[in-house]
Structure formats: C-alpha cells, structure tokens
Motif scaffolding. Structure first.
Motif, PDB file in Angstrom:
ATOM      1  N   ARG A 520       0.862  -1.183   0.000  1.00 60.67           N
ATOM      2  CA  ARG A 520       0.000   0.000   0.000  1.00 60.67           C
ATOM      3  C   ARG A 520       0.898   1.233   0.000  1.00 60.67           C
ATOM      4  NH1 ARG A 520      -3.938  -2.715   3.459  1.00 60.67           N
ATOM      5  NH2 ARG A 520      -5.916  -2.827   2.333  1.00 60.67           N
ATOM      6  N   LEU A 521       0.517   2.230  -0.774  1.00 57.00           N
ATOM      7  CA  LEU A 521       1.249   3.487  -0.810  1.00 57.00           C
ATOM      8  C   LEU A 521       0.777   4.348   0.361  1.00 57.00           C
ATOM      9  CD1 LEU A 521       3.285   5.260  -2.292  1.00 57.00           C
ATOM     10  CD2 LEU A 521       1.417   6.078  -3.741  1.00 57.00           C
ATOM     11  N   VAL A 522       1.655   4.535   1.356  1.00 58.34           N
ATOM     12  CA  VAL A 522       1.311   5.291   2.562  1.00 58.34           C
ATOM     13  C   VAL A 522       1.439   6.787   2.321  1.00 58.34           C
ATOM     14  CG1 VAL A 522       1.975   5.725   4.958  1.00 58.34           C
ATOM     15  CG2 VAL A 522       1.956   3.395   4.072  1.00 58.34           C
ATOM     16  N   GLY A 523       2.441   7.197   1.567  1.00 58.91           N
ATOM     17  CA  GLY A 523       2.676   8.606   1.292  1.00 58.91           C
ATOM     18  C   GLY A 523       3.890   8.757   0.407  1.00 58.91           C
ATOM     19  N   PHE A 524       4.187  10.019   0.040  1.00 57.65           N
ATOM     20  CA  PHE A 524       5.333  10.239  -0.835  1.00 57.65           C
ATOM     21  C   PHE A 524       5.795  11.686  -0.746  1.00 57.65           C
ATOM     22  CE2 PHE A 524       1.410  10.655  -3.355  1.00 57.65           C
ATOM     23  CZ  PHE A 524       1.537  11.947  -3.857  1.00 57.65           C
ATOM     24  N   ASN A 525       6.991  11.902  -1.238  1.00 58.41           N
ATOM     25  CA  ASN A 525       7.545  13.242  -1.429  1.00 58.41           C
ATOM     26  C   ASN A 525       8.295  13.197  -2.755  1.00 58.41           C
ATOM     27  OD1 ASN A 525       9.107  15.639  -1.405  1.00 58.41           O
ATOM     28  ND2 ASN A 525       8.975  15.720   0.828  1.00 58.41           N
ATOM     29  N   LEU A 526       7.601  13.548  -3.841  1.00 60.32           N
ATOM     30  CA  LEU A 526       8.194  13.423  -5.172  1.00 60.32           C
ATOM     31  C   LEU A 526       9.339  14.398  -5.409  1.00 60.32           C
ATOM     32  CD1 LEU A 526       5.040  12.688  -7.348  1.00 60.32           C
ATOM     33  CD2 LEU A 526       6.607  11.107  -6.221  1.00 60.32           C
ATOM     34  N   PRO A 527       9.296  15.654  -4.887  1.00 59.42           N
ATOM     35  CA  PRO A 527      10.491  16.502  -5.051  1.00 59.42           C
ATOM     36  C   PRO A 527      11.745  15.893  -4.421  1.00 59.42           C
ATOM     37  CG  PRO A 527       8.601  17.837  -4.458  1.00 59.42           C
ATOM     38  CD  PRO A 527       8.162  16.407  -4.320  1.00 59.42           C
ATOM     39  N   GLU A 528      11.585  15.129  -3.316  1.00 58.36           N
ATOM     40  CA  GLU A 528      12.727  14.460  -2.702  1.00 58.36           C
ATOM     41  C   GLU A 528      12.898  13.027  -3.220  1.00 58.36           C
ATOM     42  OE1 GLU A 528      12.435  14.660   1.531  1.00 58.36           O
ATOM     43  OE2 GLU A 528      12.416  16.864   1.587  1.00 58.36           O
ATOM     44  N   SER A 529      12.035  12.629  -4.176  1.00 60.35           N
ATOM     45  CA  SER A 529      12.160  11.352  -4.900  1.00 60.35           C
ATOM     46  C   SER A 529      12.057  10.129  -3.999  1.00 60.35           C
ATOM     47  CB  SER A 529      13.480  11.305  -5.684  1.00 60.35           C
ATOM     48  OG  SER A 529      13.519  12.333  -6.635  1.00 60.35           O
ATOM     49  N   TRP A 530      11.080  10.109  -3.049  1.00 57.78           N
ATOM     50  CA  TRP A 530      10.891   8.897  -2.267  1.00 57.78           C
ATOM     51  C   TRP A 530       9.408   8.584  -2.081  1.00 57.78           C
ATOM     52  CZ3 TRP A 530       8.017   9.794   2.008  1.00 57.78           C
ATOM     53  CH2 TRP A 530       8.135  11.030   2.666  1.00 57.78           C
ATOM     54  N   LEU A 531       9.154   7.290  -1.867  1.00 59.69           N
ATOM     55  CA  LEU A 531       7.828   6.777  -1.556  1.00 59.69           C
ATOM     56  C   LEU A 531       7.882   6.059  -0.213  1.00 59.69           C
ATOM     57  CD1 LEU A 531       7.015   4.974  -4.951  1.00 59.69           C
ATOM     58  CD2 LEU A 531       6.562   7.370  -4.382  1.00 59.69           C
ATOM     59  N   MET A 532       6.800   6.091   0.542  1.00 65.49           N
ATOM     60  CA  MET A 532       6.660   5.281   1.746  1.00 65.49           C
ATOM     61  C   MET A 532       5.597   4.232   1.437  1.00 65.49           C
ATOM     62  SD  MET A 532       7.792   4.914   4.904  1.00 65.49           S
ATOM     63  CE  MET A 532       8.314   6.553   5.471  1.00 65.49           C
ATOM     64  N   VAL A 533       5.991   2.956   1.511  1.00 66.95           N
ATOM     65  CA  VAL A 533       5.065   1.876   1.189  1.00 66.95           C
ATOM     66  C   VAL A 533       4.947   0.928   2.370  1.00 66.95           C
ATOM     67  CG1 VAL A 533       5.471   1.987  -1.296  1.00 66.95           C
ATOM     68  CG2 VAL A 533       6.890   0.495   0.107  1.00 66.95           C
ATOM     69  N   GLU A 534       3.780   0.320   2.521  1.00 66.40           N
ATOM     70  CA  GLU A 534       3.530  -0.680   3.553  1.00 66.40           C
ATOM     71  C   GLU A 534       3.497  -2.056   2.903  1.00 66.40           C
ATOM     72  OE1 GLU A 534       0.203  -1.903   6.966  1.00 66.40           O
ATOM     73  OE2 GLU A 534      -0.229  -0.347   5.485  1.00 66.40           O
ATOM     74  N   PHE A 535       4.331  -2.945   3.371  1.00 63.91           N
ATOM     75  CA  PHE A 535       4.390  -4.307   2.845  1.00 63.91           C
ATOM     76  C   PHE A 535       3.213  -5.109   3.396  1.00 63.91           C
ATOM     77  CE2 PHE A 535       5.904  -8.743   3.436  1.00 63.91           C
ATOM     78  CZ  PHE A 535       6.110  -9.076   2.109  1.00 63.91           C
ATOM     79  N   LEU A 536       2.460  -5.770   2.495  1.00 70.57           N
ATOM     80  CA  LEU A 536       1.297  -6.561   2.896  1.00 70.57           C
ATOM     81  C   LEU A 536       1.503  -8.049   2.702  1.00 70.57           C
ATOM     82  CD1 LEU A 536      -1.522  -4.329   1.387  1.00 70.57           C
ATOM     83  CD2 LEU A 536      -0.594  -4.283   3.698  1.00 70.57           C
ATOM     84  N   GLY A 537       2.567  -8.421   2.020  1.00 66.72           N
ATOM     85  CA  GLY A 537       2.830  -9.844   1.827  1.00 66.72           C
ATOM     86  C   GLY A 537       3.344 -10.129   0.434  1.00 66.72           C
ATOM     87  N   TRP A 538       3.910 -11.325   0.265  1.00 68.30           N
ATOM     88  CA  TRP A 538       4.368 -11.778  -1.047  1.00 68.30           C
ATOM     89  C   TRP A 538       3.192 -12.364  -1.802  1.00 68.30           C
ATOM     90  CZ3 TRP A 538       8.817  -9.839  -2.213  1.00 68.30           C
ATOM     91  CH2 TRP A 538       9.787  -9.633  -1.221  1.00 68.30           C
ATOM     92  N   ASP A 539       3.190 -12.170  -3.105  1.00 72.21           N
ATOM     93  CA  ASP A 539       2.106 -12.682  -3.931  1.00 72.21           C
ATOM     94  C   ASP A 539       2.612 -13.862  -4.750  1.00 72.21           C
ATOM     95  OD1 ASP A 539      -0.150 -13.136  -5.360  1.00 72.21           O
ATOM     96  OD2 ASP A 539       0.144 -11.489  -6.765  1.00 72.21           O
ATOM     97  N   ASP A 540       2.204 -15.065  -4.348  1.00 73.66           N
ATOM     98  CA  ASP A 540       2.607 -16.272  -5.058  1.00 73.66           C
ATOM     99  C   ASP A 540       1.497 -16.791  -5.958  1.00 73.66           C
ATOM    100  OD1 ASP A 540       4.994 -16.169  -3.710  1.00 73.66           O
ATOM    101  OD2 ASP A 540       4.351 -17.502  -2.112  1.00 73.66           O
TER     102      ASP A 540
END
Length: 827
Positions: A520-540
């Motif tokens: 899930r995309l929690v938030g971002f700061n595109l001028p500083e070129s980063w994303l904060m993502v929440e890991f929910l699991g591997w998809d097999d």
C-alpha cells in the motif's frame, strides 16, 4: 476467550436475565480440536488432539471456577503468568507444537496449507456465549497478559509484539455473532485467495432482527471501498469494488421491511434468495471496453460485510465459497510500474538517527497530514524486505542504487511520461494489448501499452525471472500526482515487481523480477524522490513458483545469430516449472567474464558482443546438491546495412493514410533525413540500438508508387509506398482462445486474419507440439478444437498464406491437472 451475557431462569423454556450473575445459567460449550492425517493405507483420518467444555457452575460437573470470561486461556496448556487459576482440558491440550504434535498432517496440494479443525458445540444453557481465538507461540504466556482488555493495551503499547507466524483463523461456513450495539458494524466473513478471482461467493444470514437495518454492503479489504449515506451505502467515485443489497425495497422478495429494517420479517429465518458476490478479475478484461467486474485486479483478501446491526441481536452468517479452482503458479498477472528493490530495509523510528537512508521523514508531500509512525503497530524497523512481515514500512528512493526503486515501462515503446502515468492509474495497463496508433520497432506493429519483455517480443506474460524496462520518465505532472494521491487516499493494494538484478543503462536499462509483493502506498515526497510503502505480503498467486520440488532438467535457448553490439536474450529454464527456488545460475560465454546470479525457475540474461565470430554460452544451475548444465552456440556477425520499412507498405484508399517509417541498423546518433517523393519531411536521430520510428499522415494520394528515402551522412535506403495494394497478402493473424485449461478437455481456438482486403482463399496450417500439422482452406477466419493428455506449456503455431505472402503467429497454452480435494468427513 469466553464472554457470557448471563441469561436464564429456573423455569425450563423461559429466557430472561437473572437479578445477579448465576454461573449455572451460563451456556455449556464444547470445544474439540483435531487434525487430518494421511494414514498408512492411503486414506485420510481425523485425529483428536484436545477437548474442553466451557464452565457452567452447575455444581455437578464444575463450580464455575475456571475464570474464563474475558480472559485468554489455553485449556491443558501453560497458563499465562497472570492467570488466577489453571484451566484443565477434558483431554489433551490446546497448546499444539506444530513441529511434533501433528505427524503426517494432510497438506493441501494446491496451497501448501495445513489445517487444525476446532469444532464448537452448544450443549445447554440460554446465555449468549461469545468466544474468540488467538494464535501465537507459547512464549507469550510469560510476557503477554491473559486478561482481554489488558492484552489489547499491551499489543497497542508494544508494536509488533504479536506475530501469528502465518497462522490464520477463519470460520468454516457458519459464523455465529452477537451484536451489542445498534451502530453500523463491520463483520469479517472469509479469507478469499486470489485463485477465486472472477468466481461467485454466496452469503446469507439467519435471525437478523432487533432493529438491524439494510443495506448490507460486501467488500474486500484489498480493494478500495468508501461508504457513504446514500441508498446503497457506497461512494461510487471512491470505490473499486463493492456489492450492496437492500438499500431500498428488494424486488426479489427478501425479508426487508421496505428497506427500513429487518425487525420481525427476518426473525428466525434465513435471508433468501441468498446474496451473490461475484469477485472481480482482470484475466478476461477487454481493455477497449473495460468494466470494473472484468478489469479490476484481485490479489486475494478478506471479505467483509458492513451494515447497521441491532442491539442485543444474536444471529448467524453463512458463507459458501465456490469449489477451489486449480491455481496456475506460472500465469502472468497484472502489476503496477514501480520496481521495489529487494535489499531495502524497513524505515527507522523517528527518534533513531542512525541512518539517513531509511530514516523516518520530516515531511510528507502527501498526505497533507503526515502519517504517524506509532499508528503502524505491526511495523518493525531496520528489517530487510526479504524478511518482512505484513505491516512493515519501507521508504524507497528513486534512483539506480541497489536499494532504490525504479519506475518501469511495460515495453520499450512506453517509456515516455504519458505511458508511465497511464500505467500507474487504476486498474493499470500491464495486460492491455489493445492496438494503439503507430508501431514499435522493438516488437513490431501495432503499438500496445502492455508488457513485452525487452529482447523477447513473444513474451507477454510477466513472470518471475523476466526483465522489465526502466521508464525514462518520472511523476512530475498534475495527472501523475493525482493518480498517486488517489492510491494513498483509497488505500489500494498494488502488486509491485521486486527486483535485485539490473542490466544496461539509460533507455536500455532493465531490471529482473525477483518476486512480486503486495504493497500500500502510505505517502510520498516526489520533489525528494521517495515513496513510503507498507508491505502486505508476497504474492505467489501468479508469475511465481513456490513449491518444494527438485529440478530435473535445464534448457538454454536463444537466437542462432546476432550482430555486434546487439543485445541478445538468453533464457535458462528449469524443469519442472514447480522446482524449488532459489536456484543459483553461473553464466559463462565466449569473450564475456563469468558471473553468478540467484533466481527462480527461469533466468533471462541480455548478452552483448563487440567482436564478430562464433560464441558459446554455458549456464550451470545449482539447487542444493543438484547441478545441471546446458550450452547454446550462436554466430555474431557485423551489422547489416541500414534499411527502412514501411508499415503498412501500401493502401487501398488514398483518402487518409497512417504510415510508420521504421529504421534499422543505422549509425547511432547520426542524423537521418527522410524524404517523401523527393521532398524533405523530417530529420530523425537513431538511438543507441540504431533504430528510429517516424509517424506520418498522408491524404488524397492518387494511384501510383511513392518513394520514401532515408539519407544519413554515411548511408542511404529507400522503400516504396503503393496505392492501391492489390493483390493483397495477409498482413497479420491472431489466435483467440483460453490461456490455460485442464488435461483431457477440449478447447476451441479461432484464427482471424487482416486486412479484410486479403485475397482469398487462405491456407491455414496449425502446428501443435507432438502432432502432425493440420491444414484448412477458407476465408478470413478458421477454428480448431484441441485437447491434451499431459500437463505443461503447449505452443500452438499458426501459418496463414495466399499466393502473395504469409504471416505467422503463436499462442502458448498452459495445461494443468484436474484439482483434487479431501473427502468430506462427518461425525
């Protein structure tokens, strides 16, 4: 844990609330724990593990002194440090060591799951007896309180303190509930795997009354859903999937009181007709006419029901999922164009300054209110992604370092800004092969938005081990930012490729898919070129091989020839395709230094030679103690002379002509002038691969031939465009049919040829692995029925021709075994 709403009287058949708590009026509840074991004679047998009967304090069997109300207990097991009394089991223990207490336990062949069965039976009493279950290691007994409310506080105050280690608890069909509020409530009904995409689930409930009020809205926690106060309870503009029933007078005759409440109409009754929830799927999406039902990616999740409950209403839910389908672990599925690096580590707490790379940010561009670190109670800091658990947070920077994320292009011709923005928008374009205007020299005409592996134009299924091109763009437009904000606001689950290996640079850069993860995309700061993502699991569920099978074969494929400085795709394939990963590959090739990589059952490499001559490529695959080797040879020659190709080469109407000029083998960076009938049209500069493409439109062309000339400082090449273009050869052919199916089952495949002006009759030659070619003669379409007796990937090759030319196409069909299920065991 047991919670009793103490009810009862001394008069049989009369229900009421006693003046004071009376243990004898409690409901006696029997809990029986068992598992299914593979017996020596090949049958499946149910083995009891433990039993316990809840307290009634009737003075005969017990005195109600086990103190189980609002307290987590494990009868027969270790008591928690703060338990006032030990709770004995009638037999066995509810503390089960999965490593030694369940020998020869049945394992689901489709999912690898093992199951403990807990049967709950009401024996006597009138109390509304609630019960809950907790899964976790015995070590919790020394640190985690047994009292329910204290345990809740402990869990909140100690983020990450509870780890069920992959154990999930779910009801089997029947879910009894007691509502103690008259507010809108959310009921978790079932965990639904990705293999159920596109299938229907039926739900009903019994004895829903006491002021319960429709609508009832069904939704998945993995798909965006936003409720509102409308008739159907669904905010359509902020919802990707939801199914609502009973918002107004129901035309099918369910027991809805004019849409106002259930009250007496549903008392002591099952709601009928049942509710039907058809899950979405993108497997059959028509991207030229998309619908939410057929074009929404579904990666599994939890099914919830949302409705206004009645206070003190005891009722029952019944869920009937369809028969579990066979899951094809090699199937290519949708994804979103953000490549997450495997080496990245989870973000640090705000008070930990030990690293600038994964530190908690001071400022989010979006959301406007910065997310609070402490609200992510399952997060653990500074853990590598490979060891992550659901709920861990990762801050990833955009760049080329091993721990940076990259924007991806689904093919070499969608590296531009619009392609990235479109493919990030829900539900994505990775599987969209609707023809677009123009063409792509990397894989031929027509241009498409969907995934095409760099160097292998036939590979359009994105699987583990495949390569994905870098996008040369970034999100720097308002549309792109709005797309990213929508993902944050709606909490969408995005399936993202996780990469470890990279090749090339600039427009030729690509990353190799190590695995797929749900984020899930929690938030971002595109001028500083980063994303904060929440890991929910591997998809097999697709594009992934996850089993425990030794490899028995290794093949190495690639072209027989190539030109100098040309990227060549070499692919190593392990058989069977379910072989255990990881697999270590050692690559050796003439004039190229050896290198070793760790990957999955398919490993593709881009190789390049600067000198002509014969080349030998050898790959060695190692899996535990098994080592296999395969070899391939090819000849590298000097580049061919520059040329141009017209797509199409002619037209039967001069009213409006859409024309693409494709250039190949031109000196990189050397300007080329393009002329139409002696007049300069435009100057283009070939890329590093020596190719270029120019798109023209011409109108009102008279009959005749028109010369197209390409001239650089070193070379010249010509092509001719004709009006009309009869006699017409077939220009393209397609095969329509299912991508997969079962053994010994007949499937129909249909071929279609374009353009419609193709001269008839046409000869269709179908070539199927292991069978003699089949030839038909006919018009612009042809059909064939096929079946296979063995599982595996089958290639269908089709050649269509008339006296003026021919075209070829192929379809890969995955044959799977029929599903098998455990026998139903009744007591």
């Amino acid at each position: 844990m047991r919670v009793d709403e103490n009810r009862g009287t001394s008069t049989p058949g009369v229900c009421g609330e006693p003046a004071s708590y009376t243990p004898a009026y409690n409901t006696a509840t029997r809990y029986e724990l068992s598992y299914f074991r593979d017996a020596a004679n090949g049958t499946v047998e149910q083995i009891p593990l433990a039993a316990y009967t809840g307290q009634t304090g009737d003075g005969v069997r017990d005195n109600g002194d086990h103190d189980t109300d609002l307290r987590w207990v494990s009868p027969g097991g270790q008591p928690s440090y703060d338990q006032p009394v030990v709770v004995p089991a009638s037999s066995g223990s509810f503390e089960v060591d999965l490593s030694q207490d369940i020998p020869n336990m049945v394992i689901d062949p489709a999912t690898g799951e093992r199951t403990l069965l807990l049967e709950v039976t009401t024996i006597s009493g009138a109390s509304e007896n609630g019960f809950q279950f907790w899964a976790g290691p015995a070590a919790y007994t020394a640190t985690v309180p047994s009292a329910a409310n204290e345990r809740n506080l402990y869990t909140l105050n100690n983020p990450g303190s509870h780890d069920p280690a992959g154990v999930t608890i779910e009801a089997i069909g029947i879910l009894p509930l007691n509502s103690n509020t008259d507010n809108v409530s959310i009921v978790p009904l079932a965990t639904i795997g990705p293999e159920f995409a596109g299938q229907s689930i039926t739900v009903t409930h019994f004895d829903m009354d006491a002021g319960s009020k429709p609508p009832v809205v069904f939704y998945m926690d993995s798909l965006a859903f936003t409720p509102d106060g409308s008739t159907d309870g669904v905010n359509e503009n902020a919802t990707d999937f939801a199914v609502s029933y009973g918002g107004e007078v129901d035309p099918t005759g369910r027991c809805f009181d004019g849409g106002a409440s259930y009250n007496g109409e549903c008392n002591n009754r099952w709601v009928s007709p049942v509710y039907t929830i058809t899950l979405p799927s993108e497997q059959t999406c028509d991207y030229s006419n998309p619908t939410p039902e057929t074009c929404t990616p579904f990666y599994g999740g939890q099914l919830f029901a949302r409705m206004k409950m009645g206070n003190h209403d005891t009722h029952t839910w019944y869920v009937l999922p369809p028969e579990r389908p066979s899951l094809d672990p090699t199937l290519g599925c949708s994804a979103f164009p953000i490549g997450i690096p495997l080496p990245v580590r989870s973000v640090l707490s705000p008070d930990d300054p030990s690293s600038a790379v994964n530190s908690w940010p001071d400022y989010f561009e979006y959301p406007l209110t910065d997310p609070m670190y402490d609200l992510f109670v399952d997060h653990q800091p500074n853990v590598p992604l490979a060891d992550a658990q659901p709920g861990y947070l990762f801050k990833v920077f955009n760049g080329t370092a091993p721990s940076d994320f990259v924007y991806l292009a689904w093919n070499r011709c969608t590296t531009g800004l619009t392609g990235l923005t479109d493919s990030l928008a829900w539900p994505g374009t990775s599987r969209d092969y609707t023809p677009l205007p123009g063409s792509c020299p990397d894989y031929g005409s027509p241009l498409v938005a969907g995934y095409v592996e760099p160097g292998d134009p036939t590979d359009r299924e994105m699987n583990q081990g495949d390569w994905v091109a870098h996008s040369t763009s970034a999100i720097n437009t308002s549309d792109g930012r709005m797309t990213m904000r929508e993902h944050v606001d709606l909490g969408r689950v995005l399936r993202l490729p996780v990469w470890q290996e990279t090749v090339g640079s600039g427009s030729n850069a690509a990353v190799q898919i190590h695995r797929f993860g749900l984020f899930r995309l929690v938030g971002f700061n595109l001028p500083e070129s980063w994303l904060m993502v929440e890991f929910l699991g591997w998809d097999d569920s697709c594009g992934q091989i996850a089993s425990d099978v030794p490899m028995t074969g290794l093949s190495l494929s690639g072209p027989a020839g190539a030109e100098t400085n040309q990227d060549v795709t070499m692919t190593a394939v392990i058989s069977p395709n379910s072989a255990t990963i990881p697999i270590t590959y050692t690559w050796e090739a003439t004039d190229i230094a050896p290198f070793t990589v760790v990957g999955a059952g398919v490993d593709g490499r881009l190789l390049n030679w600067s000198q002509p001559g014969p080349k030998t490529i050898t790959v060695t695959a190692a899996q535990n103690q098994t080592i296999l080797t395969a070899t391939h040879t090819l000849t590298v020659t000097s580049p061919s002379a520059p040329q141009i190709t017209l797509v199409p080469p002619c037209s039967n109407s001069g009213a409006l002509v859409n024309l693409s000029v494709l250039g190949f083998n031109w000196p990189a960076g050397e300007a080329v002038d393009l002329f139409w009938d002696g007049q300069l049209v435009q100057q283009v500069t070939p890329g590093s691969d020596g190719a270029f493409m120019l798109y023209w439109m011409r109108a009102f062309l008279g009959l005749g031939d028109y010369e197209v000339l390409a001239q650089s400082g070193s070379y010249g090449a010509t092509a001719v465009f004709s009006v009309p273009c009869t006699p017409q050869a077939p220009l393209s052919a397609t095969i329509e049919g299912p991508p997969s199916g079962l053994v010994n089952t007949t499937y129909t495949f249909t071929a279609a040829v374009s353009p419609t002006t193709t001269i008839l009759p046409l000869t269709y030659t179908w070539t199927i692995e292991g069978a003699a070619p089949i030839t038909h003669t006919g018009g612009l379409s042809d059909t064939l029925q096929l079946s296979w007796t063995a599982v595996g990937q089958k290639a269908i090759l089709l050649t269509v021709q008339n006296p003026y030319g021919l075209v070829e196409t192929r379809l890969l069909f995955h044959v799977t075994a029929k599903a098998s299920f455990l026998p139903l065991i009744t007591r």
